[in-house]
Enzyme design. Structure first.
Site, PDB file in Angstrom:
ATOM      1  N   PHE A 126       0.841  -1.288  -0.146  1.00  0.00           N
ATOM      2  CA  PHE A 126       0.037   0.163   0.013  1.00  0.00           C
ATOM      3  C   PHE A 126       1.055   1.264   0.106  1.00  0.00           C
ATOM      4  O   PHE A 126       1.732   1.338   0.902  1.00  0.00           O
ATOM      5  CB  PHE A 126      -0.773   0.124   1.305  1.00  0.00           C
ATOM      6  N   THR A 129       2.096   7.061   1.802  1.00  0.00           N
ATOM      7  CA  THR A 129       2.904   8.285   2.343  1.00  0.00           C
ATOM      8  C   THR A 129       3.986   8.626   1.370  1.00  0.00           C
ATOM      9  O   THR A 129       4.476   7.969   0.528  1.00  0.00           O
ATOM     10  CB  THR A 129       3.579   7.416   3.755  1.00  0.00           C
ATOM     11  N   ALA A 133       4.236  14.298   2.654  1.00  0.00           N
ATOM     12  CA  ALA A 133       2.954  13.964   3.153  1.00  0.00           C
ATOM     13  C   ALA A 133       2.693  12.593   3.754  1.00  0.00           C
ATOM     14  O   ALA A 133       2.675  11.657   3.022  1.00  0.00           O
ATOM     15  CB  ALA A 133       1.914  14.071   1.884  1.00  0.00           C
ATOM     16  N   PHE A 159       8.371   5.093   2.892  1.00  0.00           N
ATOM     17  CA  PHE A 159       8.018   4.352   3.929  1.00  0.00           C
ATOM     18  C   PHE A 159       6.946   3.016   3.487  1.00  0.00           C
ATOM     19  O   PHE A 159       6.062   2.898   4.091  1.00  0.00           O
ATOM     20  CB  PHE A 159       7.249   5.162   4.898  1.00  0.00           C
ATOM     21  N   GLY A 341      16.001  -3.236  35.580  1.00  0.00           N
ATOM     22  CA  GLY A 341      17.655  -2.658  35.699  1.00  0.00           C
ATOM     23  C   GLY A 341      18.080  -3.143  34.344  1.00  0.00           C
ATOM     24  O   GLY A 341      17.582  -3.082  33.189  1.00  0.00           O
ATOM     25  N   GLY A 342      19.395  -3.288  34.324  1.00  0.00           N
ATOM     26  CA  GLY A 342      20.284  -3.505  33.247  1.00  0.00           C
ATOM     27  C   GLY A 342      19.828  -4.801  32.569  1.00  0.00           C
ATOM     28  O   GLY A 342      19.885  -4.566  31.072  1.00  0.00           O
ATOM     29  N   GLU A 365       0.533   4.370  11.573  1.00  0.00           N
ATOM     30  CA  GLU A 365      -0.999   4.299  11.194  1.00  0.00           C
ATOM     31  C   GLU A 365      -1.898   5.302  11.975  1.00  0.00           C
ATOM     32  O   GLU A 365      -2.756   5.207  12.328  1.00  0.00           O
ATOM     33  CB  GLU A 365      -1.461   2.979  11.457  1.00  0.00           C
TER      34      GLU A 365
HETATM   35  C1  LIG Z   1       7.941   1.199   9.708  1.00  0.00           C
HETATM   36  C2  LIG Z   1       6.846   1.987   9.026  1.00  0.00           C
HETATM   37  C3  LIG Z   1       6.047   1.569   8.142  1.00  0.00           C
HETATM   38  C4  LIG Z   1       5.154   1.987   7.263  1.00  0.00           C
HETATM   39  N1  LIG Z   1       4.283   1.557   6.073  1.00  0.00           N
HETATM   40  C5  LIG Z   1       3.639   2.235   5.442  1.00  0.00           C
HETATM   41  C6  LIG Z   1       2.860   1.775   4.314  1.00  0.00           C
HETATM   42  O1  LIG Z   1       3.279   0.511   3.854  1.00  0.00           O
HETATM   43  N2  LIG Z   1       2.388   2.637   3.433  1.00  0.00           N
HETATM   44  C7  LIG Z   1       2.121   4.016   3.627  1.00  0.00           C
HETATM   45  O2  LIG Z   1       1.621   4.407   2.899  1.00  0.00           O
HETATM   46  N3  LIG Z   1       2.894   4.444   4.797  1.00  0.00           N
HETATM   47  C8  LIG Z   1       3.632   3.725   5.606  1.00  0.00           C
HETATM   48  N4  LIG Z   1       4.266   4.327   6.565  1.00  0.00           N
HETATM   49  C9  LIG Z   1       3.919   5.825   6.968  1.00  0.00           C
HETATM   50  C10 LIG Z   1       3.533   6.390   8.332  1.00  0.00           C
HETATM   51  O3  LIG Z   1       2.023   5.831   8.288  1.00  0.00           O
HETATM   52  C11 LIG Z   1       3.684   7.732   8.575  1.00  0.00           C
HETATM   53  O4  LIG Z   1       4.907   7.644   8.898  1.00  0.00           O
HETATM   54  C12 LIG Z   1       2.745   8.108   9.552  1.00  0.00           C
HETATM   55  O5  LIG Z   1       1.369   8.316   9.121  1.00  0.00           O
HETATM   56  C13 LIG Z   1       3.333   9.706  10.070  1.00  0.00           C
HETATM   57  O6  LIG Z   1       3.306  10.316   8.923  1.00  0.00           O
HETATM   58  P1  LIG Z   1       4.852  11.213   8.780  1.00  0.00           P
HETATM   59  O7  LIG Z   1       5.840  10.444   9.180  1.00  0.00           O
HETATM   60  O8  LIG Z   1       5.065  11.938   7.748  1.00  0.00           O
HETATM   61  O9  LIG Z   1       4.759  12.204  10.178  1.00  0.00           O
HETATM   62  P2  LIG Z   1       3.911  13.702   9.996  1.00  0.00           P
HETATM   63  O10 LIG Z   1       2.735  13.769   9.333  1.00  0.00           O
HETATM   64  O11 LIG Z   1       4.913  14.597   9.287  1.00  0.00           O
HETATM   65  O12 LIG Z   1       3.969  14.141  11.305  1.00  0.00           O
HETATM   66  C14 LIG Z   1       5.100  14.500  12.238  1.00  0.00           C
HETATM   67  C15 LIG Z   1       4.660  14.243  13.602  1.00  0.00           C
HETATM   68  O13 LIG Z   1       3.972  15.747  13.986  1.00  0.00           O
HETATM   69  C16 LIG Z   1       2.988  15.702  14.901  1.00  0.00           C
HETATM   70  N5  LIG Z   1       1.698  16.018  13.995  1.00  0.00           N
HETATM   71  C17 LIG Z   1       1.525  15.923  12.914  1.00  0.00           C
HETATM   72  N6  LIG Z   1       0.282  16.509  12.653  1.00  0.00           N
HETATM   73  C18 LIG Z   1      -0.004  17.248  13.963  1.00  0.00           C
HETATM   74  C19 LIG Z   1      -0.934  18.202  14.336  1.00  0.00           C
HETATM   75  N7  LIG Z   1      -1.980  18.397  13.415  1.00  0.00           N
HETATM   76  N8  LIG Z   1      -1.103  18.655  15.630  1.00  0.00           N
HETATM   77  C20 LIG Z   1      -0.206  18.292  16.438  1.00  0.00           C
HETATM   78  N9  LIG Z   1       0.819  17.494  15.994  1.00  0.00           N
HETATM   79  C21 LIG Z   1       1.042  16.965  14.918  1.00  0.00           C
HETATM   80  C22 LIG Z   1       3.077  14.013  15.336  1.00  0.00           C
HETATM   81  O14 LIG Z   1       3.589  13.915  16.501  1.00  0.00           O
HETATM   82  C23 LIG Z   1       3.707  13.233  14.088  1.00  0.00           C
HETATM   83  O15 LIG Z   1       4.326  12.270  14.768  1.00  0.00           O
HETATM   84  C24 LIG Z   1       5.069   3.595   7.534  1.00  0.00           C
HETATM   85  C25 LIG Z   1       5.710   4.121   8.467  1.00  0.00           C
HETATM   86  C26 LIG Z   1       6.596   3.437   9.052  1.00  0.00           C
HETATM   87  C27 LIG Z   1       7.444   3.974  10.110  1.00  0.00           C
END
Ligand SMILES: Cc1cc2nc3c(=O)[nH]c(=O)nc-3n(C[C@H](O)[C@H](O)[C@H](O)COP(=O)(O)OP(=O)(O)OC[C@H]3O[C@@H](n4cnc5c(N)ncnc54)[C@H](O)[C@@H]3O)c2cc1C
Length: 385
Positions: A126, A129, A133, A159, A341-342, A365
Site C-alpha cells: 500500500f 505516504t 505528506a 515508507f 534494571g540492566g 497508522e
Molecule cells: C515502519 C513504517 C512502515 C510504514 N508503512 C507504510 C506503508 O506501507 N504505506 C504507507 O503509505 N505508509 C507507511 N508508513 C507511513 C506512516 O503511516 C507515516 O509515517 C505516519 O502516518 C506519519 O507520517 P509522517 O511520518 O509523515 O509524520 P508527519 O505527518 O509529518 O507528522 C510528524 C509528527 O508531527 C506531529 N503532528 C502531525 N500533525 C499534527 C497536528 N495536526 N497537531 C499536532 N501534532 C501533529 C505528530 O507527533 C507526528 O508524529 C510507514 C511508516 C513506518 C515508520
C-alpha cells in the site's frame, strides 16, 4: 449489558494463550535472522496456525476465509501481542496479508489482483505516504493525469512496507490537488515492474521493518486499474486504517499483559537493600497502575469492537482505542524495562524489542496528535454548545 466475552471467544482466547506460551514464547528470541523471521520458523508457525483452525481468520467467508468479526479478531491480535515472534506490521502467520482495499475491486480487478493474493500467488503493498505528506495525505504531491485511456503518474513515495516483495501496488496519487483528501486523491493498481516505477532504497529502522522509498516517473497505468471512481482514493485508505487502529489497540493489551507477567515475577524475586522490589510502594503503584489501565483498555477495545460488529460507526472510538492502546503498551514496556534494571536492556529478554516496537506503533497508522485533532471535532459537536 454484557462485559464478558462470549463463551466461544473465551475458549479461543485460552487456546491462543496456550499456543503462544508453549509454542512461540520458547523460540521467540531465536525466531529472527537479522530483521526477518527465519523462513523455517515462518513455515512452522503457519502450519501451527492451520492446525489451530485459524487460517485466514480475518478474510471474509465469501473469499474462503473464516470471516471472524472484529471482536474475535481483536482477541487474536491481543493474544498474539504477547510475543515478539510475530512481526508487528504485515507478514502475519495466519495466511496471506490481504489489504481490505482489495475487497472494493470490481470483478475483473478481483480476478487479476485479489484472488491471486488470497491463493498466496501474489503480494501487494500500500503506497500512500510521501516525503512531504504522511499524517496529512491530503497534501500529497504525486499526481495522476489522464491521458486517453491511461493515467500518467509522477512523484515519490516513502515508507512503503513490503515494496520489494510486492507484485503490485495499491498506490495513491492526486487527481486534483486543489481538493486534497476531499475528493482529490485516487487509488490505482500498479504492477511491479511497470516502466518508470523504481524502488529507490530501503530505510533502516529501529524496528525490524525495512520500508521502501519509491519513485514514479511517467508511469502509465490503464484507466481500468483505478479502484472505484476518480477522487475516491482516500475513502479506500480509510477502510484499511479503521481495522488497523483496532489491531494496534488490541495488540497493546497483549503487550501490557506480557510485560506485567515479566515485571510481576521479576520484582517479586529481585531484592535490593534487603527487600524485594515488590515490597516497595513505588514499584507496587507502577504495577497497579499498569493493571488498572490494562483492564480499562480491554473494556474499551471489546466494547468498540462489539459495537462495530453491531453495525455502529466506531470511527472516533477506534481513534481513542488506538491512542490508548499504543500509549499504554509503550508506557508498560518502559516501566517493565525500568524495574528490570540492566537486564531489561539486554537482548536475552524480549522487553527491549517490545519497547522498540511499541514506541514505533505510537507513530504509524496515525500519530496520536492527529487522531486527537480529529476527535476534537467530535468533542465540540457533543460538548461545544
Ligand atoms: C515502519 C513504517 C512502515 C510504514 N508503512 C507504510 C506503508 O506501507 N504505506 C504507507 O503509505 N505508509 C507507511 N508508513 C507511513 C506512516 O503511516 C507515516 O509515517 C505516519 O502516518 C506519519 O507520517 P509522517 O511520518 O509523515 O509524520 P508527519 O505527518 O509529518 O507528522 C510528524 C509528527 O508531527 C506531529 N503532528 C502531525 N500533525 C499534527 C497536528 N495536526 N497537531 C499536532 N501534532 C501533529 C505528530 O507527533 C507526528 O508524529 C510507514 C511508516 C513506518 C515508520
Amino acid at each position: 449489558m454484557d462485559y464478558e466475552l462470549p463463551e466461544e471467544l473465551r475458549m479461543l482466547k485460552e487456546t491462543l494463550r496456550r499456543f503462544v506460551d508453549r509454542e512461540i514464547i520458547p523460540i521467540e528470541r531465536d525466531a529472527y535472522e537479522g530483521h526477518q523471521l527465519k523462513p523455517e520458523v515462518r513455515v512452522s508457525l503457519e502450519n501451527k496456525a492451520k492446525d489451530l483452525g485459524l487460517w485466514m481468520f480475518d478474510v471474509p467467508e465469501e473469499y474462503g476465509g473464516m470471516g471472524m468479526n472484529l471482536l474475535a479478531r481483536c482477541v487474536v491480535w491481543e493474544e498474539m501481542g504477547r510475543t515478539i515472534a510475530i512481526p508487528t506490521r504485515g507478514g502475519h502467520i495466519f495466511g496471506p496479508s490481504v489489504s481490505p482495499i482489495l475487497y472494493f475491486l470490481n470483478d475483473e480487478q478481483k480476478e487479476k489482483y485479489l484472488h491471486p493474493v488470497l491463493k498466496g500467488e501474489k503480494k501487494c503493498a500500500f503506497a500512500q505516504t510521501e516525503p512531504d505528506a504522511g499524517g496529512d495525505p491530503g497534501g500529497m504531491r504525486s499526481t495522476a493525469v489522464r491521458d486517453g485511456d491511461h493515467y500518467v503518474i509522477n512523484g515519490n513515495k516513502r515508507f512503503i512496507t513490503g515494496a520489494d516483495k510486492a507484485d503490485f501496488f495499491q498506490l495513491q496519487a492526486a487527481t486534483d490537488r486543489s481538493k486534497g483528501s476531499r475528493g482529490g486523491i485516487s487509488t490505482f493498481l500498479i504492477d511491479a515492474g511497470t516502466p518508470g516505477l523504481e524502488l529507490v532504497r530501503y530505510q533502516q529502522m529501529m524496528m525490524d521493518d525495512r520500508p521502501w522509498e519509491i519513485s514514479m516517473q511517467d508511469v502509465r497505468v490503464p484507466v481500468e486499474n483505478m479502484i472505484g471512481e476518480e477522487g475516491e482514493g482516500f475513502k479506500f485508505g480509510q477502510a484499511w486504517i479503521t481495522a488497523g487502529r483496532m489491531r494496534h489497540a488490541a495488540r497493546g493489551i497483549g503487550v501490557a499483559e506480557r510485560c506485567m507477567e515479566m515485571a510481576g515475577s521479576y520484582t517479586n524475586q529481585r531484592e535490593t537493600f534487603g527487600k524485594k522490589l515488590s515490597e516497595r510502594q513505588a514499584v507496587q503503584f507502577a504495577m497497579v497502575d499498569a493493571w488498572m489501565d490494562t483492564k480499562m483498555l480491554r473494556l474499551l477495545v471489546y466494547n468498540v469492537a462489539a459495537r462495530a460488529d453491531a453495525g455502529e460507526d466506531i470511527r472516533y472510538e477506534s481513534y481513542m482505542a488506538k491512542i490508548k492502546g499504543d500509549e499504554h503498551a509503550f508506557k508498560v514496556c518502559d516501566q517493565t524495562m525500568q524495574v528490570h534494571g540492566g537486564i531489561g536492556l539486554t537482548t536475552d529478554l524480549p522487553i527491549e524489542k517490545m519497547w522498540r516496537d511499541s514506541r514505533s506503533m505510537v507513530i504509524t497508522e496515525g500519530p496520536p496528535e492527529i487522531l486527537r485533532m480529529v476527535i476534537a471535532r467530535a468533542f465540540y459537536r457533543e460538548y461545544g454548545d
